[in-house]
Design a protein around this motif. Structure first.
Motif, PDB file in Angstrom:
ATOM      1  N   ASN A 234       0.799  -1.225   0.000  1.00 22.56           N
ATOM      2  CA  ASN A 234       0.000   0.000   0.000  1.00 22.56           C
ATOM      3  C   ASN A 234       0.833   1.276   0.000  1.00 22.56           C
ATOM      4  O   ASN A 234       0.294   2.366   0.122  1.00 22.56           O
ATOM      5  CB  ASN A 234      -0.963   0.015   1.211  1.00 22.56           C
ATOM      6  CG  ASN A 234      -0.195  -0.014   2.533  1.00 22.56           C
ATOM      7  OD1 ASN A 234       1.023  -0.027   2.552  1.00 22.56           O
ATOM      8  ND2 ASN A 234      -0.936  -0.035   3.639  1.00 22.56           N
ATOM      9  N   HIS A 243       0.980   8.270  -5.284  1.00 21.98           N
ATOM     10  CA  HIS A 243       0.833   7.225  -6.292  1.00 21.98           C
ATOM     11  C   HIS A 243       1.673   7.625  -7.495  1.00 21.98           C
ATOM     12  O   HIS A 243       1.685   8.798  -7.899  1.00 21.98           O
ATOM     13  CB  HIS A 243      -0.620   7.086  -6.758  1.00 21.98           C
ATOM     14  CG  HIS A 243      -1.410   6.049  -6.035  1.00 21.98           C
ATOM     15  ND1 HIS A 243      -1.004   4.740  -5.911  1.00 21.98           N
ATOM     16  CD2 HIS A 243      -2.626   6.129  -5.400  1.00 21.98           C
ATOM     17  CE1 HIS A 243      -1.913   4.051  -5.236  1.00 21.98           C
ATOM     18  NE2 HIS A 243      -2.913   4.866  -4.910  1.00 21.98           N
ATOM     19  N   THR A 266      -6.695  13.696  -5.168  1.00 21.52           N
ATOM     20  CA  THR A 266      -7.130  12.406  -4.621  1.00 21.52           C
ATOM     21  C   THR A 266      -7.175  11.395  -5.757  1.00 21.52           C
ATOM     22  O   THR A 266      -7.818  11.627  -6.792  1.00 21.52           O
ATOM     23  CB  THR A 266      -8.506  12.531  -3.965  1.00 21.52           C
ATOM     24  OG1 THR A 266      -8.447  13.513  -2.929  1.00 21.52           O
ATOM     25  CG2 THR A 266      -8.943  11.197  -3.368  1.00 21.52           C
ATOM     26  N   THR A 268      -7.150   6.998  -6.559  1.00 20.25           N
ATOM     27  CA  THR A 268      -7.239   5.632  -6.065  1.00 20.25           C
ATOM     28  C   THR A 268      -6.687   4.672  -7.105  1.00 20.25           C
ATOM     29  O   THR A 268      -7.060   4.734  -8.287  1.00 20.25           O
ATOM     30  CB  THR A 268      -8.695   5.251  -5.727  1.00 20.25           C
ATOM     31  OG1 THR A 268      -9.194   6.145  -4.730  1.00 20.25           O
ATOM     32  CG2 THR A 268      -8.768   3.819  -5.193  1.00 20.25           C
ATOM     33  N   ASP A 269      -5.784   3.791  -6.676  1.00 25.00           N
ATOM     34  CA  ASP A 269      -5.199   2.786  -7.565  1.00 25.00           C
ATOM     35  C   ASP A 269      -4.801   1.593  -6.710  1.00 25.00           C
ATOM     36  O   ASP A 269      -4.376   1.757  -5.554  1.00 25.00           O
ATOM     37  CB  ASP A 269      -3.992   3.370  -8.299  1.00 25.00           C
ATOM     38  CG  ASP A 269      -3.411   2.409  -9.331  1.00 25.00           C
ATOM     39  OD1 ASP A 269      -4.189   1.636  -9.918  1.00 25.00           O
ATOM     40  OD2 ASP A 269      -2.186   2.423  -9.529  1.00 25.00           O
ATOM     41  N   GLY A 271      -6.498  -0.370  -5.143  1.00 22.26           N
ATOM     42  CA  GLY A 271      -7.291  -0.426  -3.930  1.00 22.26           C
ATOM     43  C   GLY A 271      -6.836   0.512  -2.832  1.00 22.26           C
ATOM     44  O   GLY A 271      -7.301   0.426  -1.700  1.00 22.26           O
ATOM     45  N   VAL A 272      -5.946   1.440  -3.171  1.00 15.51           N
ATOM     46  CA  VAL A 272      -5.388   2.366  -2.182  1.00 15.51           C
ATOM     47  C   VAL A 272      -5.630   3.796  -2.661  1.00 15.51           C
ATOM     48  O   VAL A 272      -5.364   4.117  -3.824  1.00 15.51           O
ATOM     49  CB  VAL A 272      -3.877   2.130  -1.988  1.00 15.51           C
ATOM     50  CG1 VAL A 272      -3.313   3.129  -0.979  1.00 15.51           C
ATOM     51  CG2 VAL A 272      -3.623   0.698  -1.528  1.00 15.51           C
ATOM     52  N   THR A 273      -6.138   4.646  -1.767  1.00 15.19           N
ATOM     53  CA  THR A 273      -6.381   6.048  -2.093  1.00 15.19           C
ATOM     54  C   THR A 273      -5.278   6.912  -1.483  1.00 15.19           C
ATOM     55  O   THR A 273      -4.951   6.784  -0.303  1.00 15.19           O
ATOM     56  CB  THR A 273      -7.748   6.509  -1.573  1.00 15.19           C
ATOM     57  OG1 THR A 273      -8.777   5.714  -2.195  1.00 15.19           O
ATOM     58  CG2 THR A 273      -7.987   7.976  -1.889  1.00 15.19           C
ATOM     59  N   LYS A 274      -4.716   7.772  -2.317  1.00 17.23           N
ATOM     60  CA  LYS A 274      -3.672   8.699  -1.875  1.00 17.23           C
ATOM     61  C   LYS A 274      -4.043  10.107  -2.331  1.00 17.23           C
ATOM     62  O   LYS A 274      -4.877  10.290  -3.223  1.00 17.23           O
ATOM     63  CB  LYS A 274      -2.309   8.294  -2.415  1.00 17.23           C
ATOM     64  CG  LYS A 274      -1.808   6.952  -1.863  1.00 17.23           C
ATOM     65  CD  LYS A 274      -0.429   6.614  -2.392  1.00 17.23           C
ATOM     66  CE  LYS A 274       0.092   5.305  -1.803  1.00 17.23           C
ATOM     67  NZ  LYS A 274       0.342   5.402  -0.343  1.00 17.23           N
ATOM     68  N   ASN A 275      -3.384  11.091  -1.725  1.00 16.08           N
ATOM     69  CA  ASN A 275      -3.714  12.486  -1.988  1.00 16.08           C
ATOM     70  C   ASN A 275      -2.721  13.182  -2.921  1.00 16.08           C
ATOM     71  O   ASN A 275      -2.842  14.385  -3.151  1.00 16.08           O
ATOM     72  CB  ASN A 275      -3.791  13.262  -0.675  1.00 16.08           C
ATOM     73  CG  ASN A 275      -4.938  12.778   0.202  1.00 16.08           C
ATOM     74  OD1 ASN A 275      -6.040  12.503  -0.290  1.00 16.08           O
ATOM     75  ND2 ASN A 275      -4.683  12.644   1.494  1.00 16.08           N
ATOM     76  N   THR A 277      -0.141  12.500  -6.646  1.00 11.12           N
ATOM     77  CA  THR A 277       0.264  11.656  -7.766  1.00 11.12           C
ATOM     78  C   THR A 277       1.553  12.197  -8.377  1.00 11.12           C
ATOM     79  O   THR A 277       1.889  13.374  -8.240  1.00 11.12           O
ATOM     80  CB  THR A 277      -0.815  11.608  -8.864  1.00 11.12           C
ATOM     81  OG1 THR A 277      -1.031  12.932  -9.372  1.00 11.12           O
ATOM     82  CG2 THR A 277      -2.114  11.027  -8.327  1.00 11.12           C
TER      83      THR A 277
END
Length: 535
Positions: A234, A243, A266, A268-269, A271-275, A277
Motif C-alpha cells: 500500500n 501514487h 485524490t 485511487t489505484d 485499492g489504495v487512495t492517496k492524496n 500523484t
C-alpha cells in the motif's frame, strides 16, 4: 591591487594530440593567437624586451599597465578547458626591476584559474602564489597537483577534479595592493598529459542511447516504462505518500521537454487512495560504464523529492521493468544504486549525489553535493561518469563527489553489471498544505560509452593507402576520398588516439612500438579498418 606590469607572451602553438595539450606564447608576432584581456589595465602585446640577455633573448614582450584598479589581472579564456587531471605544468619567465617597486610589494606572482562561464567567475577560483626575485629573469612553474593551491571557496573540489576551468589570470604583488610595479613575462606555456593521473580514464564519446524529447504527448514507450505497482502493498519506500501513475497528467512531453508532474489530488489505484500523484520512469535500456548527461530543471516546494538515478538491472523489485523481463535476481542494495541527482525541497538549490551498496546504504556515507543557484528556475547539466575504477558526479562541469573505494568487492562495488535509468518525483510527508503541483523538467538525456572497435568495417573508403608500414614516427595516408578522422586502437581493442586528420599524416610519437589497428572515416562517414606496425 595597483601596479604597472609589463608581460610578455606569444602563442606559437596550440594543439591537442592524444590528450597532450601544448600552449605557448612568446609575443614575437604583432598579433597574438590568444585573446588577452586586462581587468582595470592597459596591455600591448608587442613591445620591445627591455632586458635582453642570455637568460632571455626574446625581442618582444607584452606590456601591461595598471590603470587604477585594485586587482589588475590580465588573462585569457581557453577552450575547451584546462585539464589538470594528469601530469601538467604552467611555466613562464618573469623579470621585475627593483626600480619599478614602490610601497608594499610582496614580490610575488599568482596564477589563477576560474570558470569564465559563471556570472561571478572568481567565486570558485583556484590560485597558486609563487615568490619572485627582483632584477633578473627567472622561470616560475605552477602545478596544481604538487604546489600549494588556494581555493577561494573551501567547498570547491581539488583542481585536479575540476573540468570547468577555462579562464587564466596572472597577477603580480597580490590583491588590494595600490602600489605600482612593473614586470616583464615571457615564454608562457601550459602542458598536460590529460588523464595520466587517473589511470588513463576512458573516453566516453560514442552516443549509445538518448531521448531529446522532441516529440509531443506521452513518453516514448519504446524507451520508457511507467513503474506504478506499489512495492509494499500500500505504499512506496522511504515514507513516500504519492501514487505513481502512467497518465499523461503526470508525465508529458511538450515543447521539447519531458515534464514529470507531481500533483496534489485524490487518486485511487490498486485499492489504495492517496492524496498525491506523480510518475516514475524506468529506461528500457541498461548499460555498464559510460557517461550520462541529463539537462534538467527541478521542482520546488518543501516535501518534493526529485531524483535522476540508476538501479542494477538485476534488482528484484516487483513492478519494475527489468524485473518483469525476468532479470530480478538480486535485492537492494546488493544490486547497486547510483544517484546522479537528488534534491529535497526543504534544502532548495542543494544538489546531492550518492552511492548505495551493501557497504553503505540508507544513511550512506558515500555522498557529496554542491549548491547550484537557480536549480528550479534554470536548466543545469547533471553528469555521471562511471568507469570500472570510479564514479564521478558533477553539475555544469563542476565535480562534487567521486566514489573510488580502495577495495572493490561485492560489498563496495556492485557496479560491474548493467544499470538502468530512473526519473521520478516523490512526495514526502512534510509536504506543505499549500502545495498544488510542480514539475521535474528534462530537456534531454544522453548516454555515451567508449567507441567500439568493429574490425568488420569494410574497406568502403577505398582507394586508401597508408605507408610506410611498418612505420617509425609518422604514418602517411593517401585517399581519393577526404579522410576526416582517424582512430588508433591497441591490439586488444582499447582506444588510444582519436583525432582529425590534418595534412594526410598521423603522428605516432605518442605510442610505443607494437601492432595497432587504424580506423579511418571519410567525409561520407564510410570506414576503413587496417592494421599497422609501429617500429
Amino acid at each position: 591591487m595597483r601596479k604597472i606590469v609589463l608581460l610578455a607572451f606569444s602563442l606559437a602553438s596550440y594543439m591537442l594530440i592524444n590528450a597532450q595539450t601544448d600552449i605557448s606564447e612568446d609575443f614575437e608576432s604583432p598579433t597574438p593567437n590568444l585573446a588577452w584581456f586586462a581587468d582595470d589595465s592597459f596591455i600591448d602585446t608587442h613591445q620591445a624586451n627591455p632586458l635582453q640577455n642570455s637568460n632571455n633573448n626574446s625581442n618582444f614582450v607584452l606590456i601591461y599597465q595598471d590603470i587604477g584598479g585594485l586587482f589588475a589581472n590580465i588573462g585569457f579564456d581557453y577552450s575547451p578547458t584546462f585539464d589538470l587531471s594528469g601530469t601538467h605544468e604552467f611555466s613562464l619567465l618573469i623579470y621585475v626591476p627593483s626600480s619599478s617597486i614602490t610601497g608594499n610589494s610582496p614580490n610575488q606572482i599568482s596564477l589563477k584559474l576560474q570558470n569564465g562561464n559563471l556570472a561571478a567567475p572568481w567565486s570558485t577560483q583556484t590560485e597558486i602564489i609563487k615568490p619572485i626575485v627582483l632584477d633578473q629573469w627567472q622561470t616560475i612553474t605552477f602545478d596544481f597537483n604538487t604546489d600549494n593551491f588556494i581555493n577561494l571557496d573551501p567547498n570547491s573540489p581539488p583542481p585536479s577534479q575540476r573540468i570547468n576551468l577555462n579562464r587564466l589570470l596572472l597577477q603580480v604583488n597580490g590583491e588590494d595592493n595600490n602600489d605600482p610595479v612593473t614586470a616583464y613575462i615571457d615564454d608562457f606555456s601550459f602542458t598536460s598529459d590529460a588523464g595520466s593521473g587517473n589511470g588513463d580514464e576512458p573516453i566516453f564519446d560514442e552516443l549509445v542511447w538518448q531521448d531529446e524529447f522532441n516529440y509531443s504527448g506521452p513518453v516514448d514507450d519504446s524507451k520508457w516504462f511507467h513503474q506504478t505497482q506499489l512495492p509494499q502493498g500500500n505504499s512506496w519506500f522511504n515514507g513516500e505518500i504519492q501514487h505513481y501513475t502512467d497518465r499523461i497528467d503526470n508525465a508529458e512531453v511538450s515543447n521539447g521537454t519531458l515534464k514529470i508532474i507531481a500533483k496534489a489530488e485524490t487518486f485511487t489505484d490498486q485499492g489504495v487512495t492517496k492524496n498525491y500523484t506523480s510518475a516514475r520512469l524506468n529506461s528500457k535500456f541498461a548499460f555498464t560504464y559510460g557517461k550520462v548527461e541529463i539537462r534538467a530543471k527541478l521542482p520546488t516546494g518543501v516535501g518534493t523529492w526529485p531524483a535522476l538515478w540508476t538501479l542494477g538491472q538485476n534488482i528484484d523489485e516487483d513492478g519494475g521493468y527489468w524485473n518483469n523481463q525476468g532479470f530480478g535476481t538480486t535485492s537492494w542494495p546488493a544490486c547497486g544504486e547510483l544517484d546522479i541527482m537528488e534534491h529535497w525541497g526543504d534544502n532548495q538549490d542543494y544538489i546531492s549525489s550518492a552511492i548505495h551498496s551493501p557497504s553503505s546504504f540508507g544513511a550512506t556515507v558515500n555522498t557529496g553535493g554542491q549548491n547550484v543557484s537557480g536549480a528550479s528556475n534554470q536548466f543545469h547539466l547533471y553528469t555521471m561518469k562511471w568507469t570500472e575504477d570510479f564514479v564521478r558526479f558533477s553539475v555544469d562541469g563542476a565535480p562534487h563527489y567521486t566514489y573510488n573505494p580502495a577495495v572493490k568487492d561485492d560489498n563496495t562495488w556492485p557496479f560491474d553489471l548493467p544499470q538502468y535509468i530512473l526519473f521520478n518525483v516523490a512526495i514526502l510527508p512534510n509536504i506543505e498544505p499549500s502545495f498544488t503541483e510542480s514539475s521535474l523538467e528534462v530537456d534531454f538525456i544522453r548516454i555515451y560509452q567508449e567507441e567500439s572497435l568493429n574490425t568488420d568495417d569494410t574497406e568502403v573508403a577505398k582507394p586508401v593507402k597508408i605507408y610506410p608500414n611498418p612505420a617509425d614516427s609518422v604514418l602517411h595516408v593517401e585517399s581519393k576520398n577526404h579522410i576526416i578522422q582517424y582512430t588508433i586502437y591497441n591490439i586488444s581493442g582499447k582506444l588510444l588516439i582519436k583525432n582529425k586528420l590534418n595534412q594526410s599524416t598521423i603522428d605516432l610519437s605518442q605510442i610505443p612500438k607494437g601492432i595497432y589497428i587504424l580506423k579511418l572515416r571519410d567525409q561520407n562517414q564510410k570506414l576503413l579498418t587496417q592494421k599497422f606496425i609501429k617500429e
